[in-house]
Design a protein around this motif. Sequence first.
Motif, PDB file in Angstrom:
ATOM      1  N   GLU A 232     -57.501  16.071  33.573  1.00 59.36           N
ATOM      2  CA  GLU A 232     -57.323  16.949  34.846  1.00 59.36           C
ATOM      3  C   GLU A 232     -58.034  18.455  34.598  1.00 59.36           C
ATOM      4  N   ALA A 233     -57.345  18.962  33.366  1.00 59.01           N
ATOM      5  CA  ALA A 233     -57.888  20.222  32.983  1.00 59.01           C
ATOM      6  C   ALA A 233     -59.542  20.099  32.639  1.00 59.01           C
ATOM      7  N   GLN A 234     -59.902  18.964  31.925  1.00 59.10           N
ATOM      8  CA  GLN A 234     -61.385  18.978  31.527  1.00 59.10           C
ATOM      9  C   GLN A 234     -62.050  18.764  33.010  1.00 59.10           C
ATOM     10  N   THR A 235     -61.734  18.222  33.839  1.00 60.55           N
ATOM     11  CA  THR A 235     -62.482  18.097  34.955  1.00 60.55           C
ATOM     12  C   THR A 235     -62.837  19.160  35.597  1.00 60.55           C
ATOM     13  N   LYS A 236     -61.851  20.264  35.811  1.00 58.59           N
ATOM     14  CA  LYS A 236     -62.161  21.611  36.176  1.00 58.59           C
ATOM     15  C   LYS A 236     -62.958  22.234  35.238  1.00 58.59           C
ATOM     16  N   PHE A 237     -62.976  22.201  33.936  1.00 57.95           N
ATOM     17  CA  PHE A 237     -63.863  22.705  33.012  1.00 57.95           C
ATOM     18  C   PHE A 237     -65.220  22.342  33.230  1.00 57.95           C
ATOM     19  N   ASP A 238     -65.471  21.067  33.284  1.00 63.76           N
ATOM     20  CA  ASP A 238     -66.837  20.469  33.770  1.00 63.76           C
ATOM     21  C   ASP A 238     -67.675  20.995  35.011  1.00 63.76           C
ATOM     22  N   LEU A 239     -66.761  20.849  35.956  1.00 63.96           N
ATOM     23  CA  LEU A 239     -67.298  21.591  37.308  1.00 63.96           C
ATOM     24  C   LEU A 239     -67.376  23.093  37.392  1.00 63.96           C
ATOM     25  N   ALA A 240     -66.466  24.020  36.488  1.00 66.32           N
ATOM     26  CA  ALA A 240     -66.857  25.319  36.210  1.00 66.32           C
ATOM     27  C   ALA A 240     -68.112  25.627  35.543  1.00 66.32           C
ATOM     28  N   VAL A 241     -68.569  24.754  34.779  1.00 65.83           N
ATOM     29  CA  VAL A 241     -69.821  24.843  33.929  1.00 65.83           C
ATOM     30  C   VAL A 241     -70.873  24.553  34.999  1.00 65.83           C
ATOM     31  N   LEU A 242     -70.727  23.494  35.584  1.00 62.25           N
ATOM     32  CA  LEU A 242     -71.712  23.327  36.501  1.00 62.25           C
ATOM     33  C   LEU A 242     -72.061  24.255  37.461  1.00 62.25           C
ATOM     34  N   ALA A 243     -70.924  24.882  38.222  1.00 60.68           N
ATOM     35  CA  ALA A 243     -71.128  26.037  38.953  1.00 60.68           C
ATOM     36  C   ALA A 243     -71.921  27.122  38.384  1.00 60.68           C
ATOM     37  N   GLN A 244     -71.617  27.225  37.051  1.00 57.80           N
ATOM     38  CA  GLN A 244     -72.372  28.487  36.305  1.00 57.80           C
ATOM     39  C   GLN A 244     -73.907  28.060  36.036  1.00 57.80           C
ATOM     40  N   VAL A 245     -74.221  27.022  35.652  1.00 53.47           N
ATOM     41  CA  VAL A 245     -75.392  26.556  35.375  1.00 53.47           C
ATOM     42  C   VAL A 245     -76.248  26.563  36.721  1.00 53.47           C
ATOM     43  N   THR A 246     -75.719  26.039  37.664  1.00 53.47           N
ATOM     44  CA  THR A 246     -76.680  26.053  38.817  1.00 53.47           C
ATOM     45  C   THR A 246     -76.737  27.247  39.736  1.00 53.47           C
ATOM     46  N   GLY A 247     -75.488  27.983  39.617  1.00 55.05           N
ATOM     47  CA  GLY A 247     -75.349  29.189  40.422  1.00 55.05           C
ATOM     48  C   GLY A 247     -74.896  28.655  41.889  1.00 55.05           C
TER      49      GLY A 247
END
Length: 303
Positions: A232-247
Amino acid sequence: MAHGYTYEDTLATSEKITWRIEDIIGGTKRLDFKKPFMPDSLARTQALAFLSPDEQRTLNQIRGHAYLCIFGLVEEFILPFLMDHARPQLSGDDHRVRALLNFASEEAKHIHLFKVFRAEFERDFGHHCDVIGPPEAIAKEVLSHSPLGVALAILMIEWMTQRHYLDSIKDAEDLDPQFKSLLKHHWMEEAQHAKLDTLLVEAIAAKCTPAEIEQGVGDLLKIGMFIDGGLEAQTKFDLAVLAQVTGRTLSESHAREAFDVQRQANRWTYLGSGLTHPNFLATLGEIAPAGRKQVEGIAPAFC
């Protein structure tokens, strides 16, 4: 048991498999970020139709990064477990001792490989990606359970690895060849580890009372729930990075859908695909028929 695995045979096979980290990563052997890293049966990024193809591929690559890093975390507790169980047998069956020590050596090599991969990934991806941890804390929690529970959890993970490669990765033609090569070389050695851990589970269970076997199954499920919390925590990490990369900031409904789909994808990848593997269930059923039924009742939640 009907599987026919022996320490002598698995040792002989493993000794034929020789690869060095520097031969499969580094130098001109670079990741191709124009291609996906993971098969969609594991990544499940294509189900997120509100993401563009480029965004789906980026999330797929983030998932690939987490995949190898999480395997590194897992091997951080497999290694001391193996050493603890090989040490009392140093004067016993020579093939058993050598096979288990070789198993431990290969796991140490995999930990090193995945650390090198993580450095190369972040260098070329251009963004830091968080991963659950620290490894020492995860290992401490897992190893606090009974030996049979830990051995069963490792067996589930070993067969999970086999299923991923053979069912989803081996024949996939669209994946980055370099990432696929890392998975192939990892699988080559893990194929023997699944057999060795089957033997280890059987040996531990043979010395257990019925109450201890019941505890072992219970500890397997506790370890599974601990892993599920980490996913669950890793899912949040992955989606946070996606938001950072894509803006890009997703709408509330899309953010919820992305989380739900990716969390279940992680659950299938790291739990469901192992808990439902026929070979894992066969071993569990031999030592704990009631435990197998219990796992079969729980496993659909992770699929």
